[in-house]
Design a protein around this motif. Structure first.
Motif, PDB file in Angstrom:
ATOM      1  N   LYS A 107      50.544  42.736  39.185  1.00  9.86           N
ATOM      2  CA  LYS A 107      49.101  42.662  39.410  1.00  9.86           C
ATOM      3  C   LYS A 107      48.348  43.409  38.312  1.00  9.86           C
ATOM      4  CE  LYS A 107      47.570  43.195  43.633  1.00  9.86           C
ATOM      5  NZ  LYS A 107      47.399  43.728  45.008  1.00  9.86           N
ATOM      6  N   GLN A 108      48.876  44.562  37.925  1.00 13.03           N
ATOM      7  CA  GLN A 108      48.230  45.339  36.874  1.00 13.03           C
ATOM      8  C   GLN A 108      48.247  44.593  35.545  1.00 13.03           C
ATOM      9  OE1 GLN A 108      46.591  48.053  37.388  1.00 13.03           O
ATOM     10  NE2 GLN A 108      46.066  48.516  35.263  1.00 13.03           N
ATOM     11  N   VAL A 111      45.694  41.830  35.385  1.00 10.69           N
ATOM     12  CA  VAL A 111      44.353  42.350  35.118  1.00 10.69           C
ATOM     13  C   VAL A 111      44.187  42.701  33.640  1.00 10.69           C
ATOM     14  CG1 VAL A 111      42.779  44.266  35.585  1.00 10.69           C
ATOM     15  CG2 VAL A 111      44.030  43.209  37.458  1.00 10.69           C
ATOM     16  N   GLU A 112      45.215  43.298  33.051  1.00 17.18           N
ATOM     17  CA  GLU A 112      45.102  43.807  31.683  1.00 17.18           C
ATOM     18  C   GLU A 112      45.551  42.821  30.608  1.00 17.18           C
ATOM     19  OE1 GLU A 112      47.486  47.267  31.695  1.00 17.18           O
ATOM     20  OE2 GLU A 112      46.060  48.478  32.843  1.00 17.18           O
ATOM     21  N   TYR A 134      48.057  34.867  42.231  1.00 15.56           N
ATOM     22  CA  TYR A 134      47.182  36.039  42.182  1.00 15.56           C
ATOM     23  C   TYR A 134      46.060  35.836  41.175  1.00 15.56           C
ATOM     24  CZ  TYR A 134      45.646  40.869  41.597  1.00 15.56           C
ATOM     25  OH  TYR A 134      44.878  42.011  41.523  1.00 15.56           O
ATOM     26  N   GLN A 135      46.379  35.273  40.035  1.00 15.15           N
ATOM     27  CA  GLN A 135      45.351  34.997  39.035  1.00 15.15           C
ATOM     28  C   GLN A 135      44.325  34.013  39.587  1.00 15.15           C
ATOM     29  OE1 GLN A 135      46.508  32.678  35.655  1.00 15.15           O
ATOM     30  NE2 GLN A 135      45.065  33.692  34.283  1.00 15.15           N
ATOM     31  N   ARG A 138      42.001  35.767  42.068  1.00 15.16           N
ATOM     32  CA  ARG A 138      40.994  36.598  41.411  1.00 15.16           C
ATOM     33  C   ARG A 138      39.856  35.746  40.872  1.00 15.16           C
ATOM     34  NH1 ARG A 138      41.968  38.833  37.027  1.00 15.16           N
ATOM     35  NH2 ARG A 138      40.800  40.774  37.239  1.00 15.16           N
ATOM     36  N   HIS A 151      33.648  36.394  34.022  1.00 23.11           N
ATOM     37  CA  HIS A 151      34.861  36.607  34.808  1.00 23.11           C
ATOM     38  C   HIS A 151      35.959  37.295  34.021  1.00 23.11           C
ATOM     39  CE1 HIS A 151      33.717  33.181  37.803  1.00 23.11           C
ATOM     40  NE2 HIS A 151      32.804  34.130  37.691  1.00 23.11           N
ATOM     41  N   HIS A 153      35.864  40.154  32.464  1.00 29.20           N
ATOM     42  CA  HIS A 153      35.922  41.614  32.444  1.00 29.20           C
ATOM     43  C   HIS A 153      35.401  42.291  33.700  1.00 29.20           C
ATOM     44  CE1 HIS A 153      31.729  40.858  31.340  1.00 29.20           C
ATOM     45  NE2 HIS A 153      31.479  42.053  31.820  1.00 29.20           N
ATOM     46  N   LEU A 155      36.358  42.446  36.863  1.00 29.13           N
ATOM     47  CA  LEU A 155      37.334  43.190  37.656  1.00 29.13           C
ATOM     48  C   LEU A 155      38.210  44.081  36.797  1.00 29.13           C
ATOM     49  CD1 LEU A 155      38.572  40.720  40.400  1.00 29.13           C
ATOM     50  CD2 LEU A 155      36.847  42.511  40.539  1.00 29.13           C
ATOM     51  N   ASN A 156      38.136  43.939  35.490  1.00 29.80           N
ATOM     52  CA  ASN A 156      38.999  44.719  34.613  1.00 29.80           C
ATOM     53  C   ASN A 156      38.408  46.062  34.241  1.00 29.80           C
ATOM     54  OD1 ASN A 156      40.266  42.317  34.729  1.00 29.80           O
ATOM     55  ND2 ASN A 156      40.268  41.901  32.545  1.00 29.80           N
ATOM     56  N   LYS A 157      37.109  46.181  34.286  1.00 28.75           N
ATOM     57  CA  LYS A 157      36.458  47.397  33.846  1.00 28.75           C
ATOM     58  C   LYS A 157      35.411  47.833  34.856  1.00 28.75           C
ATOM     59  CE  LYS A 157      36.982  46.077  28.983  1.00 28.75           C
ATOM     60  NZ  LYS A 157      36.276  45.811  27.713  1.00 28.75           N
TER      61      LYS A 157
END
Length: 224
Positions: A107-108, A111-112, A134-135, A138, A151, A153, A155-157
């Motif tokens: 999951k991490q 996101v990254e 999961y992707q 999101r 979309h 960034h 949920l990423n930051k």
């Protein structure tokens, strides 16, 4: 009991090795200065060994129980039954911990990481399916709650507070219900946990104040 004591050296060894493998990989990754969330290959052989051991342990526990012929186990058999039960629980915990840790790393990385690299995170088909789902989840979530946002960034930051959320337009509130992470009207993501105290823009908290999720700290005033 001598046989039980001797078996203590080997029972659950495969399950323990699964956890140690993750630990060694994490330590080696940090020493090499690589990304901390890099994922080791899925050890299918060891997972299968753990499952075989799990079923074997269950069979031993079941045999010990059946030996009592439905009666209350004797005092002599109870230590052995308790032992096999503890081994069974340990094997289960190790299997769950191994897969949960890998899931959190995946999951991490989703996101990254870059979209092109997602399917190279793991060679396990079930984990690849999880990454894809999961992707997709999101992306659907972002499209539903933030249709006009970028979309790539959101949920990423952590988003900076909007200009309208200056101290003069914010409220100190206490959370009365646990909702987990929510995205506010301003686009800011916060985690609502019962008992936590937050300082949030007035416009972001009005609906939560109305439904009782949040309450104003004494001294604050708000007009609905």
């Amino acid at each position: 009991m001598a046989s039980v004591a001797n078996s203590n050296r080997t029972e659950g060894a495969a399950a323990r090795e699964l956890i140690l493998e993750l630990k060694r990989h994490s330590n080696n990754t940090l020493k090499a200065g690589q990304q901390a969330t890099s994922i080791p290959p899925y050890n299918l052989k060891l997972v299968r060994q753990c499952l075989d051991d799990f079923h074997s342990t269950y069979q031993k526990l079941d045999d010990a129980f059946r030996a009592s012929e439905g009666e209350k186990p004797s005092l002599e058999s109870r230590p052995s039954m308790k032992y096999w039960q503890s081994i069974l629980e340990r094997q289960k915990r190790c299997l769950l911990a191994y897969h949960h840790h890998r899931m959190m790393m995946l999951k991490q990385r989703v996101v990254e990481g870059d979209e092109q690299d997602l399917m190279s995170l793991t060679t396990n088909e079930y984990e690849q399916d999880f990454v894809t789902q999961y992707q997709s989840l999101r992306q659907r979530y972002l499209a539903a709650v933030l249709p006009d946002a970028s979309h790539d960034h959101v949920l990423n930051k952590d988003l900076p507070p909007p200009a309208s959320s200056s101290q003069g337009n914010a409220l100190q509130v206490r959370c009365c219900k646990t909702l987990g992470q929510v995205v506010l009207e301003s686009g800011r993501a916060v985690t609502l946990i019962r008992g936590s105290v937050l300082y949030l823009p007035r416009q972001d908290v009005l609906e939560f104040l109305k439904d009782g999720t949040l309450e104003c700290i004494e001294g604050e005033e708000v007009d609905f």
